[in-house]
Design an enzyme around this catalytic site. Structure first.
Site, PDB file in Angstrom:
ATOM      1  N   LEU A  84     -84.107 -22.741  26.617  1.00  0.00           N
ATOM      2  CA  LEU A  84     -84.879 -23.973  26.754  1.00  0.00           C
ATOM      3  C   LEU A  84     -84.479 -24.697  28.039  1.00  0.00           C
ATOM      4  CD1 LEU A  84     -86.655 -26.381  25.885  1.00  0.00           C
ATOM      5  CD2 LEU A  84     -84.715 -27.155  24.487  1.00  0.00           C
ATOM      6  N   TYR A  85     -83.187 -24.853  28.260  1.00  0.00           N
ATOM      7  CA  TYR A  85     -82.719 -25.572  29.444  1.00  0.00           C
ATOM      8  C   TYR A  85     -83.169 -24.873  30.727  1.00  0.00           C
ATOM      9  CZ  TYR A  85     -79.760 -27.734  25.887  1.00  0.00           C
ATOM     10  OH  TYR A  85     -79.300 -28.378  24.760  1.00  0.00           O
ATOM     11  N   ARG A  86     -83.094 -23.559  30.734  1.00  0.00           N
ATOM     12  CA  ARG A  86     -83.552 -22.826  31.922  1.00  0.00           C
ATOM     13  C   ARG A  86     -85.049 -23.035  32.151  1.00  0.00           C
ATOM     14  NH1 ARG A  86     -79.730 -18.067  30.371  1.00  0.00           N
ATOM     15  NH2 ARG A  86     -78.008 -18.472  31.790  1.00  0.00           N
TER      16      ARG A  86
END
Length: 195
Positions: free
Chosen positions: A159-161
Protein backbone atom coordinates in the site's frame (compact mmCIF):
# COMPACT_ATOMS: atom_id res chain seq x y z
CA UNK A 1 -35.78 4.66 4.60
CA UNK A 2 -36.40 0.95 4.26
CA UNK A 3 -35.07 -1.11 7.23
CA UNK A 4 -32.96 -3.41 5.01
CA UNK A 5 -31.25 -0.44 3.36
CA UNK A 6 -30.61 1.24 6.73
CA UNK A 7 -29.03 -1.96 8.12
CA UNK A 8 -26.84 -2.32 5.04
CA UNK A 9 -25.68 1.30 5.33
CA UNK A 10 -24.87 0.94 9.02
CA UNK A 11 -22.78 -2.15 8.28
CA UNK A 12 -20.59 -0.26 5.76
CA UNK A 13 -17.39 1.00 7.38
CA UNK A 14 -17.23 4.77 7.83
CA UNK A 15 -13.97 6.73 7.99
CA UNK A 16 -14.09 10.00 9.84
CA UNK A 17 -11.83 12.43 11.60
CA UNK A 18 -11.84 12.52 15.40
CA UNK A 19 -10.40 15.15 17.68
CA UNK A 20 -8.03 14.63 20.58
CA UNK A 21 -10.87 14.01 23.06
CA UNK A 22 -12.52 11.52 20.72
CA UNK A 23 -9.19 9.75 20.31
CA UNK A 24 -8.62 9.50 24.06
CA UNK A 25 -12.21 8.36 24.62
CA UNK A 26 -11.66 5.52 22.11
CA UNK A 27 -8.12 4.70 23.20
CA UNK A 28 -8.97 1.23 24.58
CA UNK A 29 -10.78 0.31 21.35
CA UNK A 30 -7.89 1.68 19.27
CA UNK A 31 -5.44 -0.39 21.31
CA UNK A 32 -7.57 -3.51 20.81
CA UNK A 33 -7.39 -2.93 17.04
CA UNK A 34 -3.62 -2.37 17.29
CA UNK A 35 -3.22 -5.59 19.27
CA UNK A 36 -5.30 -7.65 16.83
CA UNK A 37 -3.37 -6.28 13.84
CA UNK A 38 0.17 -6.37 15.27
CA UNK A 39 0.06 -9.27 17.77
CA UNK A 40 2.61 -7.61 20.08
CA UNK A 41 4.02 -9.29 23.20
CA UNK A 42 1.45 -8.88 26.02
CA UNK A 43 3.80 -6.78 28.15
CA UNK A 44 4.01 -4.12 25.43
CA UNK A 45 0.43 -2.86 25.66
CA UNK A 46 0.69 -0.63 28.79
CA UNK A 47 3.64 1.19 27.22
CA UNK A 48 1.79 1.52 23.92
CA UNK A 49 -1.13 3.10 25.80
CA UNK A 50 1.17 5.74 27.32
CA UNK A 51 2.86 6.46 23.97
CA UNK A 52 -0.41 6.93 22.11
CA UNK A 53 -1.77 9.13 24.87
CA UNK A 54 1.39 11.28 24.80
CA UNK A 55 1.21 11.62 21.00
CA UNK A 56 -2.08 13.51 21.29
CA UNK A 57 -0.10 16.47 22.63
CA UNK A 58 2.30 16.61 19.66
CA UNK A 59 2.05 19.48 17.14
CA UNK A 60 -0.80 19.28 14.60
CA UNK A 61 -2.04 15.92 15.99
CA UNK A 62 -4.68 14.51 13.65
CA UNK A 63 -6.57 11.21 13.78
CA UNK A 64 -9.06 9.22 11.72
CA UNK A 65 -11.08 6.19 12.71
CA UNK A 66 -12.86 3.53 10.66
CA UNK A 67 -15.99 2.29 12.39
CA UNK A 68 -18.69 -0.19 11.56
CA UNK A 69 -21.83 -0.17 13.68
CA UNK A 70 -19.99 2.13 16.14
CA UNK A 71 -17.15 -0.38 16.63
CA UNK A 72 -13.57 0.63 15.79
CA UNK A 73 -12.16 -1.52 12.99
CA UNK A 74 -9.27 0.73 11.97
CA UNK A 75 -7.48 3.95 12.79
CA UNK A 76 -4.65 6.21 11.78
CA UNK A 77 -3.01 9.20 13.34
CA UNK A 78 -0.04 11.44 12.86
CA UNK A 79 1.54 14.75 13.77
CA UNK A 80 4.17 17.24 12.68
CA UNK A 81 7.56 15.68 13.39
CA UNK A 82 10.23 17.69 15.13
CA UNK A 83 13.40 17.41 17.21
CA UNK A 84 12.81 16.18 20.74
CA UNK A 85 10.36 13.46 19.69
CA UNK A 86 11.86 10.02 20.28
CA UNK A 87 11.04 8.39 16.90
CA UNK A 88 12.06 11.52 15.00
CA UNK A 89 15.43 11.79 16.75
CA UNK A 90 16.27 8.08 16.40
CA UNK A 91 15.41 8.04 12.68
CA UNK A 92 17.22 11.33 12.04
CA UNK A 93 20.45 9.98 13.59
CA UNK A 94 20.29 6.90 11.36
CA UNK A 95 19.52 8.93 8.22
CA UNK A 96 22.51 11.19 8.95
CA UNK A 97 24.69 8.10 9.42
CA UNK A 98 23.76 6.55 6.06
CA UNK A 99 23.13 9.61 3.89
CA UNK A 100 24.49 12.69 5.60
CA UNK A 101 22.93 15.76 7.15
CA UNK A 102 21.34 17.05 3.92
CA UNK A 103 19.62 13.70 3.37
CA UNK A 104 18.17 13.77 6.91
CA UNK A 105 17.13 17.43 6.51
CA UNK A 106 15.25 16.67 3.31
CA UNK A 107 13.16 13.97 4.93
CA UNK A 108 12.71 15.29 8.46
CA UNK A 109 12.97 19.08 8.59
CA UNK A 110 9.36 19.62 7.46
CA UNK A 111 7.64 16.27 7.83
CA UNK A 112 4.30 14.73 8.64
CA UNK A 113 4.86 11.58 10.69
CA UNK A 114 2.27 8.84 10.37
CA UNK A 115 2.57 7.30 13.82
CA UNK A 116 0.06 4.47 13.49
CA UNK A 117 -2.17 2.94 10.82
CA UNK A 118 -3.93 -0.29 11.68
CA UNK A 119 -6.96 -2.19 10.40
CA UNK A 120 -8.45 -5.11 12.33
CA UNK A 121 -7.63 -8.38 10.49
CA UNK A 122 -11.35 -9.13 10.07
CA UNK A 123 -11.74 -5.87 8.11
CA UNK A 124 -8.58 -5.97 6.00
CA UNK A 125 -8.83 -6.05 2.21
CA UNK A 126 -11.69 -3.52 2.05
CA UNK A 127 -9.58 -0.49 1.18
CA UNK A 128 -9.74 0.93 4.70
CA UNK A 129 -5.96 1.25 5.04
CA UNK A 130 -5.80 3.33 1.85
CA UNK A 131 -8.77 5.42 2.95
CA UNK A 132 -7.29 6.05 6.39
CA UNK A 133 -3.83 7.07 5.21
CA UNK A 134 -5.03 9.24 2.34
CA UNK A 135 -7.50 10.99 4.66
CA UNK A 136 -4.79 11.50 7.24
CA UNK A 137 -2.35 12.97 4.70
CA UNK A 138 -4.82 15.05 2.68
CA UNK A 139 -4.07 18.74 2.58
CA UNK A 140 -0.99 18.59 4.79
CA UNK A 141 1.29 21.62 4.48
CA UNK A 142 4.49 19.67 5.25
CA UNK A 143 6.96 18.90 2.44
CA UNK A 144 7.34 15.16 3.22
CA UNK A 145 5.72 12.33 5.12
CA UNK A 146 7.45 9.43 6.86
CA UNK A 147 6.47 6.26 8.70
CA UNK A 148 7.88 2.98 9.90
CA UNK A 149 6.51 -0.44 9.05
CA UNK A 150 7.62 -4.03 9.46
CA UNK A 151 10.46 -4.77 7.06
CA UNK A 152 8.67 -7.53 5.18
CA UNK A 153 6.60 -7.92 2.04
CA UNK A 154 3.22 -7.17 3.59
CA UNK A 155 -0.01 -5.70 2.22
CA UNK A 156 0.79 -2.54 4.23
CA UNK A 157 4.19 -2.18 2.57
CA UNK A 158 2.58 -2.66 -0.86
CA UNK A 159 0.00 0.00 0.00
CA UNK A 160 2.72 2.47 0.98
CA UNK A 161 4.64 1.81 -2.22
CA UNK A 162 1.48 2.38 -4.28
CA UNK A 163 1.22 5.82 -2.64
CA UNK A 164 4.76 6.70 -3.74
CA UNK A 165 6.65 5.92 -0.53
CA UNK A 166 10.23 4.73 -0.89
CA UNK A 167 12.50 2.92 1.55
CA UNK A 168 14.69 5.28 3.55
CA UNK A 169 15.95 2.63 6.00
CA UNK A 170 15.63 -1.14 5.87
CA UNK A 171 16.66 -3.82 8.33
CA UNK A 172 16.36 -1.20 11.07
CA UNK A 173 15.92 -2.04 14.75
CA UNK A 174 14.76 0.68 17.10
CA UNK A 175 16.59 0.94 20.44
CA UNK A 176 15.15 -1.49 22.96
CA UNK A 177 14.79 -4.43 20.57
CA UNK A 178 11.75 -5.67 18.78
CA UNK A 179 11.14 -6.59 15.15
CA UNK A 180 13.03 -5.30 12.13
CA UNK A 181 11.50 -2.20 10.54
CA UNK A 182 11.69 -0.23 7.34
CA UNK A 183 11.34 3.54 7.46
CA UNK A 184 9.59 4.86 4.36
CA UNK A 185 8.95 8.33 3.08
CA UNK A 186 7.41 10.36 0.27
CA UNK A 187 7.28 13.93 -0.88
CA UNK A 188 3.79 15.44 -0.74
CA UNK A 189 1.39 15.12 -2.42
CA UNK A 190 1.11 11.34 -2.28
CA UNK A 191 0.67 9.37 -5.50
CA UNK A 192 -2.88 8.38 -6.36
CA UNK A 193 -1.77 5.26 -8.27
CA UNK A 194 -3.70 2.14 -7.26
CA UNK A 195 -2.35 -1.41 -7.43
Amino acid sequence: MRPAFRARREASPQIREIDRRGFLRRLDALLATYEAAMLPPPGQMPGRHMIMERHTGYPAFRAFVAERSRSVIGFSYGFHGESGQWWHDVVRAELVKIGGEEHARHWLDDTWEVAELHVHPAAQGLGLGRGLITSLCAGRPERTMVLSTLDAQTPARNLYRSLGLVDLLTGFRFPGGGPVYAVMGADFPLSSRRE
